[in-house]
Structures are given as C-alpha cells and as structure tokens.
Design a protein around this motif. Structure first.
Motif, PDB file in Angstrom:
ATOM      1  N   ARG A  57      80.262   7.916  69.826  1.00  0.00           N
ATOM      2  CA  ARG A  57      81.169   7.647  70.954  1.00  0.00           C
ATOM      3  C   ARG A  57      80.443   7.726  72.300  1.00  0.00           C
ATOM      4  N   LYS A  96      79.937   4.743  75.096  1.00  0.00           N
ATOM      5  CA  LYS A  96      80.268   4.916  76.519  1.00  0.00           C
ATOM      6  C   LYS A  96      79.051   4.571  77.391  1.00  0.00           C
ATOM      7  N   ILE A 155      84.192   1.397  65.509  1.00  0.00           N
ATOM      8  CA  ILE A 155      84.790   1.389  66.848  1.00  0.00           C
ATOM      9  C   ILE A 155      84.514   0.072  67.571  1.00  0.00           C
ATOM     10  N   ARG A 204      81.049  19.054  73.257  1.00  0.00           N
ATOM     11  CA  ARG A 204      82.105  18.500  74.085  1.00  0.00           C
ATOM     12  C   ARG A 204      83.326  18.125  73.243  1.00  0.00           C
ATOM     13  N   GLU A 205      83.111  17.506  72.071  1.00  0.00           N
ATOM     14  CA  GLU A 205      84.261  17.118  71.243  1.00  0.00           C
ATOM     15  C   GLU A 205      84.928  18.336  70.592  1.00  0.00           C
ATOM     16  N   THR A 219      87.519  19.181  73.097  1.00  0.00           N
ATOM     17  CA  THR A 219      88.685  18.293  72.983  1.00  0.00           C
ATOM     18  C   THR A 219      89.533  18.674  71.767  1.00  0.00           C
ATOM     19  N   ILE A 259      93.469  19.672  71.608  1.00  0.00           N
ATOM     20  CA  ILE A 259      94.492  18.891  70.904  1.00  0.00           C
ATOM     21  C   ILE A 259      95.253  19.785  69.915  1.00  0.00           C
ATOM     22  N   ARG A 302      86.796   7.675  76.553  1.00  0.00           N
ATOM     23  CA  ARG A 302      86.067   8.351  75.476  1.00  0.00           C
ATOM     24  C   ARG A 302      86.977   9.332  74.737  1.00  0.00           C
ATOM     25  N   GLU A 303      87.768  10.112  75.468  1.00  0.00           N
ATOM     26  CA  GLU A 303      88.640  11.082  74.778  1.00  0.00           C
ATOM     27  C   GLU A 303      89.808  10.389  74.070  1.00  0.00           C
ATOM     28  N   SER A 307      89.324   7.770  72.334  1.00  0.00           N
ATOM     29  CA  SER A 307      88.662   7.479  71.065  1.00  0.00           C
ATOM     30  C   SER A 307      88.720   8.705  70.145  1.00  0.00           C
ATOM     31  N   THR A 308      88.386   9.881  70.677  1.00  0.00           N
ATOM     32  CA  THR A 308      88.433  11.120  69.888  1.00  0.00           C
ATOM     33  C   THR A 308      89.859  11.391  69.397  1.00  0.00           C
ATOM     34  N   THR A 309      90.829  11.174  70.280  1.00  0.00           N
ATOM     35  CA  THR A 309      92.218  11.469  69.941  1.00  0.00           C
ATOM     36  C   THR A 309      92.728  10.542  68.835  1.00  0.00           C
TER      37      THR A 309
END
Lengths: 271, 271
Positions: A100, A104, A132, A213-214, A217, A221, B213-214, B216-218
């Motif tokens: 990802r 970007k 993607i 970083r993920e 996130t 979530i 980008r987030e 995409s993660t979500t």
C-alpha cells in the motif's frame, strides 16, 4: 486495552518492526517471539513454515495478546490467510502495508521489490499489489547475501556498500522504477546503505515502518488501543541461543530504555 | 464488493481525497457529495456542521455505499464519533490518517499543523496525536487565506508563493519542526508551493493521500474491497452551482478519464 500486541518472526529481523512499534505506538506493550533456533524460514517448505508459525502463535495466545503482527515476510506469505480465518484477534502481516505504501508513493507505477528467495518465489507482493492496482509494473530480486550480512552486524561502511551495489545492479537498470520495497524485515537495518546506492530519486519503503503504521490503524478500527499512560513493559522471547539474540537486540535498540524490556528463552515444544 | 465508497465534503476540497482514491484504489467506484451551497463549514457552529453532515450521509446511504469517507477536517472533528457509532458501515475521517503519517515521519517529535480556523480551534489533531504519542510537540496555525485562494485557482506562481510565505512565517521559526500536516483537504492543491516555502528538510503530509491509504487498509480489514476488474464508474454530486463545481473538478482531474464520471446536482432537502 492494556493487553500486549504479539509479534512473531523467524529470527531477529522482526525486531525492526518492534523498534518501529515502540516509536510509533509508545503506549502499547509488546511481546516478541523470534524462532532463532529454526531461522531462516526463507528456504523451508510451506508445511514447515506453517507448523512453526502455528507453534509460535499458540505460545503467544497463552500470553493473552490482543492482536498479532507477523513480522516475517515468508511467514506472512504462507500463513496470514489461515491465521486471519482461525484467530479471534486481528492479524496483520508485513506484505500489504508495504504494498500500500508503495502504491501511494509511486508516480511511474513501476515498483521494485527485494526480499529473500522464499518471499520473491511466493510472489506475495505481486499478488498484493495487483489485487489493488492492476497496471503496476514490477521488478523483483532475491538478495540472499543481505540477511547473513545483517546477522553479522555489517550494516554500513565500504564492505556493506560494495555488497549492496553488486546485488542491486540488475534492478537499477530499470530507469522507470521510482519506488523500492524492502520486502524483508532484516533490510531496514541496511536502509541507509541501500538508499545511498539507489539514489535519492527512488523512494525506499521499509515494510517495518509501514507495518507499525497499519498496526496503529488496526488498533483504532477494532477499538483496542491502549489508552493508559502507564509506561508499557515489553517481553522478548527467542527459541535459540540467547547471548547472540541479546547482542543483536542491543544493537537495534541502542537508543531505547532497556529497563522496560525482559529477554527470555521460549520453549515451543511444551506449548 | 462492487458497491461504491461514499465521500463527503463541505465543498470541493474533498476532491483531492477522491483524486487520491482513484489513484491508489483504481478498482473502487466512488460517490462524491460536496455541500458547495453551504460551504465553508470552518466558521459554522458545531450543531450546523452535524446537521449538514447527517443530511449528506443520509443522501449517500440511499445510494447503497459500503463505506464512508469524511473528506473534510471540520466535519471529521465534529461528527466522526457519532457516525462511527450509528452507522453499520465503516467510517473514516481525514484527521487520524494524517496524524499517524506524521508520527511515522517525525524524528524530532516536533510537528506542525495548518488548517482552517475551525479545525485548529477544535484541537482535533492535537487530541489524535497525543492519544497515540504523548510526548509530541505541536505548533498549529490557522491559514484563512488558503481556501479562498484555492477556490480562485491560485495554486502556484508568485502570488501564491507570496501568500504562503507570509502566512507560514510564524511556524517556520520553530526550527525543530520536521513534519507539517496539511490539515485541510484544500491544501494538497498548494502542496508544491508549500513544500517550496518550507524547504526540503520538512516532510509535508497530505491528509488526502494518507486518507486514501487508510481507506485501502479499512477495505481490507472489513473484506469489502472490490475484486472485479470492470472499470468503475464514479458519480459526483454538488448541492450548489454546478458550473463552478465542474470547472474545479476539471482542474483537479485534468489527468483523468472524464468518461468514467458523471456530475449531478444533489437536493438534500428531500432526503
């Protein structure tokens, strides 16, 4: 939630993910387990990698982890789907975060990937990228000399530069490539040398930074981030020789407070 | 899942998020709704922003969206918690993605934030940053001249540079700052000019890029990404004058294929 995040790796490479987790998520307690006794996984069969990974996961589940980070590209490639299906806690790997970040970053849609032979052969990055964005051009290269180099502590200086230069030669010919994914958690320790060799015009993506970083996130979530301001305590486990593991840990965490972490031996045979 | 992602904004700023979504997630169909009639939200009361945002959300829910992106800092600051609690679909805003990217980027732990007066007053970025990392130093600055400038199409050249220089002067004195968050979705259109003014040593974080980008993660965590390879069709709606909206859209999407998008008027009074 004050429960720890579990981090597994075939050896010491995943410590670069831990280092980034400590930097980007300083409130989160971590438990790291490195299977240093059976490292490297890169040349193991898929069956072996699955079995070893599940043994590590069972060890960490007993420690009551709230989330699992697979900080190893080979283990991610072979086990993430299975783990995500079977565990009740969130599971992330190192491949999709790197993919990802590369999407970007790239403007030319031409991305390079370097990793172990196992990771390159698995084509896990190609799959993650194309899922993607279909029109990405990829060039991948296995760099078998990098992991032994890092494990010996050769991270910069003339010898490191010479090995990196010789190894990366084949992909540097691809002039359209503007982004390079470090598809192995050992490689961030060589990032400065790699950046010097490839030049400033290429963005070097560290899967360790991106995975941390993920993780942030994902905690968000699932609403399981730690909101307490207590200083977290970290636990590090290794299945193999502890002396070498401690030395490498000290090298990676040279700027960190060693009082907040304990290092112990893990026996996976009795899990 | 071929259902669209819904994107809302007070006006046209959120189109920079849409632009990044189209670039980073080219398989995903999008529905954009800009409340251009009642723009800007920056100086509105919290009650008004909440009411307007819910009207937009109800409009998009009828279009069967699978996920909602609040592409407006002010609306994110005032409504995200409520929306995340009450909607059955995933909801993300622009603040946390920007905050996380800044934490990843900074080495000095000294971050600057620029935004509208409403966003700066709400302290939403400070809260998002400190929730993750308590020892970050922050300097924030409202830049009320930037949005009107962008809406007039003044994005670069001597006039733009002069306004950006004069406006950013107060935060440029803070020599430890190494990362600057563009905390308004209009500002990515000024990114080149801002980068030129602040210099290469400062990493400029576009909340639009990071939000894409987030997203995409979500999609990944909720397993709702579109796996079909059919070219997605996008729908853009605006509550105000369509002519101006189309002109700005053409400016932002100058490199895109206009055949894949339709632009229509939205009437929120009959939702």
């Amino acid at each position: 939630m004050e429960q720890p995040i579990g981090v597994i790796d075939s050896g010491v490479g995943g410590l670069t993910v831990v280092h980034e987790l400590m930097r980007q998520l300083p409130k989160e307690p971590l438990i790291y387990l490195g299977d240093t006794e059976r490292c490297p996984y890169g040349s193991r069969t898929e069956e072996e990698v699955k079995q070893f990974t599940w043994e590590m996961v069972r060890f960490l589940l007993k420690k009551n982890i709230k989330m699992l980070v697979i900080a190893c590209n080979t283990a991610t490639a072979f086990t993430i789907k299975d783990l995500q299906e079977k565990l009740d806690i969130p599971v992330i790997g190192v491949i999709k975060p790197g993919a990802r970040a590369a999407i970007k970053s790239t403007e030319s849609d031409y991305i390079g990937i370097i990793g172990t032979e196992g990771t390159v052969r698995s084509e896990a990055y190609s799959y993650a990228l194309w899922q993607i964005k279909s029109d990405i051009d990829l060039i991948s290269l296995a760099c078998p000399r990098f992991v032994p180099m890092v494990e010996k502590g050769i991270l910069d200086g003339p010898e490191a530069k010479q090995i990196v230069e010789t190894t990366l030669m084949p992909i540097l010919e691809h002039k359209k490539m503007d982004t390079l994914i470090l598809g192995c958690t050992h490689y961030p320790l060589l990032k400065d040398t790699i950046q010097e060799v490839v030049g400033k015009q290429i963005t070097v993506i560290s899967s360790s930074e991106e995975t941390a970083r993920e993780t942030s996130t994902t905690l968000d979530i699932h609403q399981i981030a730690n909101e307490s301001d207590r200083m977290p305590l970290h636990q590090f486990y290794a299945t193999g020789d502890l002396q070498i593991f401690i030395e490498i840990t000290q090298k990676i965490f040279k700027d960190s407070n060693f009082e907040v972490l304990t290092i112990k031996h893990a026996d996976l045979h009795n899990v």
